[in-house]
Design a protein around this motif. Sequence first.
Motif, short mmCIF file in Angstrom:
data_model
loop_
_atom_site.label_atom_id
_atom_site.label_comp_id
_atom_site.label_asym_id
_atom_site.label_seq_id
_atom_site.Cartn_x
_atom_site.Cartn_y
_atom_site.Cartn_z
N PRO A 59 33.43 43.87 40.96
CA PRO A 59 34.79 43.84 41.50
C PRO A 59 35.61 44.99 40.90
CG PRO A 59 34.09 41.67 40.73
CD PRO A 59 33.06 42.64 40.27
N GLY A 60 36.32 45.71 41.75
CA GLY A 60 37.14 46.80 41.26
C GLY A 60 36.43 48.14 41.20
N GLY A 61 35.15 48.16 41.58
CA GLY A 61 34.42 49.42 41.60
C GLY A 61 33.39 49.54 40.50
N SER A 79 30.77 49.93 35.56
CA SER A 79 32.02 49.25 35.93
C SER A 79 32.87 48.97 34.70
CB SER A 79 31.70 47.93 36.64
OG SER A 79 31.34 46.93 35.69
N ALA A 80 34.05 48.40 34.94
CA ALA A 80 34.94 47.96 33.86
C ALA A 80 34.74 46.48 33.55
CB ALA A 80 36.40 48.21 34.25
N GLN A 81 33.73 45.86 34.17
CA GLN A 81 33.41 44.45 33.96
C GLN A 81 32.12 44.32 33.17
OE1 GLN A 81 35.18 41.68 35.75
NE2 GLN A 81 36.73 43.27 35.99
N TRP A 121 29.83 38.76 37.15
CA TRP A 121 30.72 39.80 36.63
C TRP A 121 31.87 39.14 35.90
CZ3 TRP A 121 28.98 44.60 36.70
CH2 TRP A 121 28.01 44.95 37.67
N ALA A 123 35.38 39.57 33.24
CA ALA A 123 36.41 40.41 32.64
C ALA A 123 36.18 40.48 31.13
CB ALA A 123 37.79 39.83 32.94
#
Length: 208
Positions: A59-61, A79-81, A121, A123
């Motif tokens: 999610p979010g790229g 990703s940032a996840q 995924w 956070a």
Amino acid sequence: MPRLGKDRILAVLAAVVVLGLLVFIGRGRVSLDTNELLGTACAIPSRITAVPGAADAAPGGGGLRVVEQGAGTVLENTSAQFAYRIPVAAGSTHAEVPLLAPGQRTAVAGAGPVTFGPVVWLAPESLGGYTPITATPVPGGIRYTSANCRALTSRGAVVLQRGGNTGRILRSDELPPASVSCAPGEKVLPVTLPPHSEVYPYCALGAE
């Protein structure tokens, strides 16, 4: 009616307080964990109940990608996840990577076409300050380093051997869980490695 003595009154009040505390504990409102009572509990969860999502896109790229292949495969989370419980098939090799932080790389001991199964995924804030465990070859063994607040569960490791001149992956092997430390701090475990080896530990949150 005789008046209650001071000591008896204090004893009755103490009993009432203890009874109230036991009632709250019985309802699950008070933890018996010493660290939690002192406000120093480790926030890294022992398991995650989220439902897996897309296999390689976060999610979010960003997502999962193959960085390199030889006699083994290097993967990266772009990703940032956090990617949690990643099913990977590399040729005939099937593995599950327990956890991969944003920007982190790991390896599987196989080569060939790579496919990813459904991934959970997460956070970064949901993992309570978790940081990846590192593994460094040293004379006579491997030094594992963890800055986490509790021990994680070892799922073994993947060892890649590279060519000294070319840097290509010449060989890949797996280490058993007993040869990998996922405990806080530093620990050296005896393992004989070939020259130019890289070690990628698999450390899981719990018994999942």
